[in-house]
Design an enzyme around this catalytic site. Sequence first.
Site, PDB file in Angstrom:
ATOM      1  N   GLY A  73      -9.841   6.567   2.809  1.00 48.65           N
ATOM      2  CA  GLY A  73     -10.183   5.152   2.865  1.00 48.65           C
ATOM      3  C   GLY A  73     -11.154   4.797   3.976  1.00 48.65           C
ATOM      4  N   THR A  90     -11.230   6.781  -4.937  1.00 45.94           N
ATOM      5  CA  THR A  90     -10.093   7.569  -4.455  1.00 45.94           C
ATOM      6  C   THR A  90     -10.556   8.391  -3.267  1.00 45.94           C
ATOM      7  OG1 THR A  90      -8.665   9.451  -4.965  1.00 45.94           O
ATOM      8  CG2 THR A  90     -10.691   9.286  -6.244  1.00 45.94           C
ATOM      9  N   GLY A  91      -9.626   8.677  -2.373  1.00 47.45           N
ATOM     10  CA  GLY A  91      -9.988   9.558  -1.265  1.00 47.45           C
ATOM     11  C   GLY A  91      -9.694   8.946   0.079  1.00 47.45           C
ATOM     12  N   ARG A 100      -1.433   0.577   8.426  1.00 50.20           N
ATOM     13  CA  ARG A 100      -2.781   1.044   8.033  1.00 50.20           C
ATOM     14  C   ARG A 100      -3.130   0.541   6.619  1.00 50.20           C
ATOM     15  NH1 ARG A 100      -4.742   4.601   4.109  1.00 50.20           N
ATOM     16  NH2 ARG A 100      -6.848   5.272   4.591  1.00 50.20           N
ATOM     17  N   VAL A 101      -4.367   0.110   6.471  1.00 52.07           N
ATOM     18  CA  VAL A 101      -4.869  -0.305   5.160  1.00 52.07           C
ATOM     19  C   VAL A 101      -6.058   0.580   4.811  1.00 52.07           C
ATOM     20  CG1 VAL A 101      -5.967  -2.184   3.877  1.00 52.07           C
ATOM     21  CG2 VAL A 101      -4.080  -2.679   5.445  1.00 52.07           C
ATOM     22  N   GLY A 102      -6.070   1.106   3.589  1.00 55.88           N
ATOM     23  CA  GLY A 102      -7.182   1.935   3.142  1.00 55.88           C
ATOM     24  C   GLY A 102      -8.173   1.131   2.320  1.00 55.88           C
ATOM     25  N   ASP A 103      -8.930   1.837   1.505  1.00 59.06           N
ATOM     26  CA  ASP A 103      -9.945   1.180   0.675  1.00 59.06           C
ATOM     27  C   ASP A 103      -9.376   0.545  -0.586  1.00 59.06           C
ATOM     28  OD1 ASP A 103      -9.501   4.075   0.060  1.00 59.06           O
ATOM     29  OD2 ASP A 103     -10.591   3.488  -1.753  1.00 59.06           O
ATOM     30  N   THR A 139      -4.371   8.777  -4.504  1.00 60.56           N
ATOM     31  CA  THR A 139      -4.607   7.497  -5.169  1.00 60.56           C
ATOM     32  C   THR A 139      -4.869   7.615  -6.674  1.00 60.56           C
ATOM     33  OG1 THR A 139      -5.601   6.815  -3.103  1.00 60.56           O
ATOM     34  CG2 THR A 139      -6.215   5.528  -5.031  1.00 60.56           C
TER      35      THR A 139
HETATM   36  N1  GLY Z   1      -7.842   5.900  -0.796  1.00 63.99           N
HETATM   37  C1  GLY Z   1      -6.552   5.742  -0.268  1.00 63.99           C
HETATM   38  C2  GLY Z   1      -6.486   5.426   1.139  1.00 63.99           C
HETATM   39  O1  GLY Z   1      -7.327   5.796   1.937  1.00 63.99           O
HETATM   40  O2  GLY Z   1      -5.555   4.798   1.516  1.00 63.99           O
END
Ligand code: GLY
Length: 288
Positions: free
Chosen positions: A203, A200-201, A178-181, A150
């Site tokens: 999610g 970042t990282g 899938r949805v991250g942060d 990210t």
């Molecule tokens: N931080 C990116 C994700 O987990 O999608």
Amino acid sequence: MPKTSWAVVVHGGCKPMKKSEADPNREGLNDALAEAVAILSSGGSALDAVEAAVRAMEEDPTFNAGRGSKTNAEGEVETDASIMAGDTLELGAVCALKDTLHPVTVARALMPETETLLAGEGAYRFAEARGLARRGVGKTLAAEGAGTTTVGCVALDVEGRLAAATSTGGTGGSKPGRVGDSPLPGLGLYANKVAALSATGQGESIARAMLGARCIIAIENGQEPQAAVEHALTYLEGLPPHSGLIAMDAHGRIGWGHTGDQMALGWASAEAPDFRVELSGIEEAEDG
Ligand code: GLY
């Protein structure tokens, strides 16, 4: 509002880097800083600056965003991105968006809309109607995708406005949808009149820790950004590692930190306009 100084921080993810990946990361971060600094130093807005910096990293296959996006378990690119203006709290975000090179610009285009967070096919149709997506683009991106993690940017402009933006190609190999942060305010980004941040990282870990919210509330409660980032990261203890944060307050003070491996970031300000790029932890990286 009294005039202030500008400042910007960009990140290219919290990730395991090999030493051979250092130069492309440095170049990509410098390019992103150059975009943002050109805008901020000529009196432009923090919002324009964070979008321009993130677009530069979306163009760069070094990073897992836009051109460098990872693919999901079905070999498709699905991106998440968000952008937020601290002075107005306007927010735009897209989740699991296909077939676009610049999800951050789709997110920006959503800001004036009533519904500002769109996912999947609805996000695609909005982007296509604005000329920002086209069927088949994802196949080209999937063939190129080699980025690591990210990207994001926070900035303060000379009018004292803060902004934040985050963009990602996700975790790679994930379930479709899938949805991250990254697109979610209070997790992968936030900006208000007090502070701005980008995460970042991993999610799922960031969501479980409410990482962005922990940081912003700590700054609102009087902590400096560096202390607030360190405070927020403590909530990741015991969760899968490799997450990080950048943050800035309305004085242009910055904070950053990460759990596990390395983090790539860079910053500049009116007081210290020479770009600083930090590849934290690279000295422990493997060769090759
Ligand atoms: N931080 C990116 C994700 O987990 O999608």
